[in-house]
Design a protein around this motif. Structure first.
Motif, PDB file in Angstrom:
ATOM      1  N   LEU A 109      14.473  14.373 -35.003  1.00 23.32           N
ATOM      2  CA  LEU A 109      15.018  15.685 -34.686  1.00 23.32           C
ATOM      3  C   LEU A 109      14.245  16.757 -35.437  1.00 23.32           C
ATOM      4  N   ILE A 110      13.879  17.827 -34.726  1.00 18.46           N
ATOM      5  CA  ILE A 110      13.249  18.994 -35.331  1.00 18.46           C
ATOM      6  C   ILE A 110      14.200  20.171 -35.159  1.00 18.46           C
ATOM      7  N   LEU A 111      14.574  20.796 -36.265  1.00 17.92           N
ATOM      8  CA  LEU A 111      15.453  21.960 -36.212  1.00 17.92           C
ATOM      9  C   LEU A 111      14.616  23.226 -36.295  1.00 17.92           C
ATOM     10  N   THR A 112      14.806  24.132 -35.329  1.00 19.52           N
ATOM     11  CA  THR A 112      14.098  25.409 -35.408  1.00 19.52           C
ATOM     12  C   THR A 112      14.687  26.288 -36.503  1.00 19.52           C
ATOM     13  N   HIS A 113      15.964  26.107 -36.809  1.00 21.91           N
ATOM     14  CA  HIS A 113      16.597  26.811 -37.921  1.00 21.91           C
ATOM     15  C   HIS A 113      17.983  26.231 -38.166  1.00 21.91           C
ATOM     16  N   ALA A 114      18.580  26.635 -39.288  1.00 23.90           N
ATOM     17  CA  ALA A 114      19.830  26.012 -39.739  1.00 23.90           C
ATOM     18  C   ALA A 114      21.049  26.844 -39.353  1.00 23.90           C
ATOM     19  N   HIS A 115      21.329  26.917 -38.062  1.00 24.40           N
ATOM     20  CA  HIS A 115      22.576  27.491 -37.563  1.00 24.40           C
ATOM     21  C   HIS A 115      23.315  26.413 -36.785  1.00 24.40           C
ATOM     22  N   TYR A 116      24.645  26.465 -36.844  1.00 22.09           N
ATOM     23  CA  TYR A 116      25.446  25.360 -36.320  1.00 22.09           C
ATOM     24  C   TYR A 116      25.219  25.087 -34.842  1.00 22.09           C
ATOM     25  N   ASP A 117      24.882  26.120 -34.046  1.00 18.06           N
ATOM     26  CA  ASP A 117      24.660  25.868 -32.622  1.00 18.06           C
ATOM     27  C   ASP A 117      23.287  25.259 -32.354  1.00 18.06           C
ATOM     28  N   HIS A 118      22.531  25.004 -33.415  1.00 19.46           N
ATOM     29  CA  HIS A 118      21.240  24.321 -33.289  1.00 19.46           C
ATOM     30  C   HIS A 118      21.218  22.997 -34.055  1.00 19.46           C
ATOM     31  N   CYS A 119      22.131  22.830 -35.012  1.00 19.02           N
ATOM     32  CA  CYS A 119      22.097  21.626 -35.848  1.00 19.02           C
ATOM     33  C   CYS A 119      23.392  20.826 -35.821  1.00 19.02           C
ATOM     34  N   HIS A 120      24.314  21.169 -34.927  1.00 26.48           N
ATOM     35  CA  HIS A 120      25.647  20.566 -34.941  1.00 26.48           C
ATOM     36  C   HIS A 120      25.604  19.046 -34.879  1.00 26.48           C
ATOM     37  N   HIS A 121      24.680  18.477 -34.112  1.00 24.34           N
ATOM     38  CA  HIS A 121      24.635  17.021 -33.913  1.00 24.34           C
ATOM     39  C   HIS A 121      23.577  16.341 -34.772  1.00 24.34           C
ATOM     40  N   MET A 122      23.127  16.998 -35.837  1.00 28.25           N
ATOM     41  CA  MET A 122      22.050  16.425 -36.644  1.00 28.25           C
ATOM     42  C   MET A 122      22.452  15.105 -37.290  1.00 28.25           C
ATOM     43  N   ASP A 123      23.742  14.881 -37.484  1.00 29.52           N
ATOM     44  CA  ASP A 123      24.202  13.640 -38.102  1.00 29.52           C
ATOM     45  C   ASP A 123      23.965  12.420 -37.219  1.00 29.52           C
ATOM     46  N   HIS A 143      26.376  27.394 -45.923  1.00 22.70           N
ATOM     47  CA  HIS A 143      27.467  26.465 -45.619  1.00 22.70           C
ATOM     48  C   HIS A 143      28.248  26.934 -44.404  1.00 22.70           C
ATOM     49  N   GLU A 144      28.490  28.226 -44.315  1.00 23.06           N
ATOM     50  CA  GLU A 144      29.229  28.771 -43.176  1.00 23.06           C
ATOM     51  C   GLU A 144      28.419  28.657 -41.885  1.00 23.06           C
ATOM     52  N   MET A 145      27.131  28.973 -41.951  1.00 25.09           N
ATOM     53  CA  MET A 145      26.305  28.998 -40.741  1.00 25.09           C
ATOM     54  C   MET A 145      25.966  27.610 -40.225  1.00 25.09           C
ATOM     55  N   THR A 146      26.082  26.589 -41.070  1.00 23.05           N
ATOM     56  CA  THR A 146      25.839  25.216 -40.619  1.00 23.05           C
ATOM     57  C   THR A 146      27.127  24.427 -40.480  1.00 23.05           C
ATOM     58  N   GLN A 147      28.259  25.084 -40.756  1.00 25.24           N
ATOM     59  CA  GLN A 147      29.562  24.410 -40.775  1.00 25.24           C
ATOM     60  C   GLN A 147      29.551  23.202 -41.709  1.00 25.24           C
ATOM     61  N   GLY A 148      28.903  23.410 -42.856  1.00 26.88           N
ATOM     62  CA  GLY A 148      28.948  22.408 -43.921  1.00 26.88           C
ATOM     63  C   GLY A 148      28.021  21.229 -43.766  1.00 26.88           C
ATOM     64  N   LYS A 149      27.019  21.313 -42.919  1.00 25.80           N
ATOM     65  CA  LYS A 149      26.093  20.194 -42.744  1.00 25.80           C
ATOM     66  C   LYS A 149      25.294  19.947 -44.021  1.00 25.80           C
ATOM     67  N   ASP A 150      25.030  18.671 -44.286  1.00 25.57           N
ATOM     68  CA  ASP A 150      24.224  18.275 -45.440  1.00 25.57           C
ATOM     69  C   ASP A 150      22.754  18.341 -45.048  1.00 25.57           C
ATOM     70  N   LEU A 151      22.038  19.290 -45.632  1.00 25.85           N
ATOM     71  CA  LEU A 151      20.627  19.486 -45.306  1.00 25.85           C
ATOM     72  C   LEU A 151      19.704  18.830 -46.326  1.00 25.85           C
TER      73      LEU A 151
END
Length: 206
Positions: A109-123, A143-151
């Motif tokens: 997976l390549i993330l263009t940036h760390a916002h939840y509508d782009h990284c929600h399924h990174m897990d 934390h807010e913009m990723t909804q707490g995802k562990d980066l």
């Protein structure tokens, strides 16, 4: 296994350089670059609906996926690996089963940036690439913009990083503004640039 990621500038004779980006290609929606092609994994032509997802083949083993929320993300396949660019945010559903109908190759997976509508399924992915300039944002905001995802387990990419999928090279170019570590992904083989929300998203700077 993880693909080799080069952080040195590659010769323009073998792969696209940063100067190789075509501004006209960036200005037009990526779907205008290619006419609809046969989606071989499904056996239909043009737009294909699979459950909640609209799938359009826009290049040689290159798909654009649209979810019900209006988020687009992408899948491209090399000879040895496949890459997903962003994930969208599809509530209550995993995206991996749908992606598996298009490729059986190991996926990164390549993330263009760390916002939840782009990284929600990174897990759902073992290997995730992201520019670590994203980590310079205030922790509470990130934390807010990723909804707490562990980066913390992401692999750093930056301008001139090249991800080799086997017969397909994806070059990274950092384009900060929307976020500090926003990146564009350039696929030389199909001459497609994916810019996340950095260009043409209509969302301004976050």
């Amino acid at each position: 296994s993880c693909p080799t990621v080069s952080t040195e500038k590659t010769p323009t004779s073998s792969t696209a350089s940063v100067q190789g980006f075509d501004p006209q290609m960036i200005l037009h929606p990526v779907c205008n670059l290619w006419k609809s092609r046969n989606v071989s994994a499904i056996g239909k032509t043009g737009m294909t609906v699979m459950g909640k997802f609209d799938i359009l083949q826009i290049g040689d083993r290159f798909w654009r996926i649209l979810n019900p929320e209006g988020h687009t993300f992408y899948l491209t396949e090399g000879d040895t690996l496949a890459a997903v660019i962003d994930t969208g945010m599809t509530e209550g559903e995993q995206i991996l089963p749908m992606l598996r109908t298009l490729t059986d190759k190991p996926m990164v997976l390549i993330l263009t940036h760390a916002h939840y509508d782009h990284c929600h399924h990174m897990d759902e992915f073992d290997t995730v690439y992201m520019c670590h300039d994203e980590l310079t944002m205030p922790k509470v905001f990130l934390h807010e913009m990723t909804q707490g995802k562990d980066l913390s387990h992401t692999i750093h990419i930056d301008t001139d990083s090249v991800i080799d999928l086997g017969g397909r090279l994806l070059e990274i170019c950092k384009i900060p503004g929307h976020t500090p570590g926003s990146v564009a992904v350039f696929d030389e083989k199909d001459q497609i640039v994916l810019t996340g929300d950095a260009i043409g998203s209509g969302c301004g700077v976050w």
